[in-house]
Design an enzyme around this catalytic site. Sequence first.
Site, PDB file in Angstrom:
ATOM      1  N   ASP A 238      50.646   0.909  28.814  1.00  0.00           N
ATOM      2  CA  ASP A 238      50.209   2.271  29.094  1.00  0.00           C
ATOM      3  C   ASP A 238      51.465   3.019  29.570  1.00  0.00           C
ATOM      4  OD1 ASP A 238      48.384   4.429  29.905  1.00  0.00           O
ATOM      5  OD2 ASP A 238      48.922   3.803  31.927  1.00  0.00           O
TER       6      ASP A 238
ATOM      7  N   ASP B  58      51.682   6.563  31.521  1.00  0.00           N
ATOM      8  CA  ASP B  58      51.631   7.226  32.822  1.00  0.00           C
ATOM      9  C   ASP B  58      51.101   6.267  33.883  1.00  0.00           C
ATOM     10  OD1 ASP B  58      51.742   9.184  34.720  1.00  0.00           O
ATOM     11  OD2 ASP B  58      49.860  10.132  34.130  1.00  0.00           O
TER      12      ASP B  58
HETATM   13  P1  B16 Z   1      48.186  14.912  28.126  1.00  0.00           P
HETATM   14  P2  B16 Z   1      48.284   7.452  30.047  1.00  0.00           P
HETATM   15  C1  B16 Z   1      47.182   9.856  30.452  1.00  0.00           C
HETATM   16  O1  B16 Z   1      48.316   9.072  30.198  1.00  0.00           O
HETATM   17  C2  B16 Z   1      47.139  10.287  31.908  1.00  0.00           C
HETATM   18  O2  B16 Z   1      46.958   9.141  32.742  1.00  0.00           O
HETATM   19  C3  B16 Z   1      45.975  11.225  32.130  1.00  0.00           C
HETATM   20  O3  B16 Z   1      45.941  11.659  33.485  1.00  0.00           O
HETATM   21  C4  B16 Z   1      46.129  12.441  31.182  1.00  0.00           C
HETATM   22  O4  B16 Z   1      45.014  13.321  31.329  1.00  0.00           O
HETATM   23  C5  B16 Z   1      46.196  11.932  29.749  1.00  0.00           C
HETATM   24  O5  B16 Z   1      47.278  11.031  29.615  1.00  0.00           O
HETATM   25  C6  B16 Z   1      46.378  13.071  28.742  1.00  0.00           C
HETATM   26  O6  B16 Z   1      47.646  13.632  28.937  1.00  0.00           O
HETATM   27  O7  B16 Z   1      47.555  16.123  28.742  1.00  0.00           O
HETATM   28  O8  B16 Z   1      49.678  14.838  28.333  1.00  0.00           O
HETATM   29  O9  B16 Z   1      47.806  14.736  26.677  1.00  0.00           O
HETATM   30  O10 B16 Z   1      48.025   6.907  31.431  1.00  0.00           O
HETATM   31  O11 B16 Z   1      47.194   7.073  29.044  1.00  0.00           O
HETATM   32  O12 B16 Z   1      49.680   7.146  29.556  1.00  0.00           O
HETATM   33 MG    MG Z   2      48.053   5.334  33.006  1.00  0.00          MG
END
Ligand code: B16
Ligand code: MG
Length: 211
Positions: free
Chosen positions: A8, A10
């Site tokens: 993953d 984030d």
């Molecule tokens: P975006 P991951 C996720 O990343 C985040 O944890 C989540 O908080 C966020 O809403 C989602 O990506 C979408 O992000 O707005 O940049 O498309 O943890 O799956 O890497």
């Molecule tokens: Mg994450």
Amino acid sequence: MMRAVIFDLDGVLVSTDHFHYKAWKQIADRLNIPFDEDVNNRLRGVSRMESLDIILSGASDKQFTDDQKQSLAEEKNTVYRKFLEQLSPADILPGVTETLEGLKVKGVAAAVGSSSKNARFILEQVGLLDWFAVIVDGNQISRSKPDSEVFLLAASQLECDASECLVVEDAVAGVQAGVHAGMKVAAVGDAVNSKEATYTLQRIDHLLKLI
Ligand code: B16
Ligand code: MG
């Protein structure tokens, strides 16, 4: 035998949740909707539109059209992208570079499976882009974690069976996505209390002992 690790992004490789928080907070405050770190924690691993729905559920007295929601999500992303411009290699989370180096030595492929549509931009900003054989992000999937789509697509692009992949996740929804994909899952950070994870890691480089 484990042939690939799907990370993953984030919360595992780089932490941008404070940027998500600040960007959503601007919107929530303007709309007078309660928003705090607890609500923000529920947004981990969840897509942008689903995150907005969770935030707007705190204002059951207000109604929003699809167009209004689209424009709020775009506004949030513009603010969030501005914060992302500040990212540098110093924002790579502790142990990540050592882990990627260790996997390379062992001949195990590294991939990214992220819900974020900004994943490539983030990886580029911190200088990690070239470490990954495969990157699947929010632009390539139609169903968000806890659905298994993101990890199954990564496995298929890696030409690996699900049983040969280990997922590393910091979100409960992400741990569930890995389990639904039929993969082993190592939980880090916020997900360490998840009962569903196969392993719990206090430090990400400890995963080298599992391979
Ligand atoms: P975006 P991951 C996720 O990343 C985040 O944890 C989540 O908080 C966020 O809403 C989602 O990506 C979408 O992000 O707005 O940049 O498309 O943890 O799956 O890497
Ligand atoms: Mg994450």
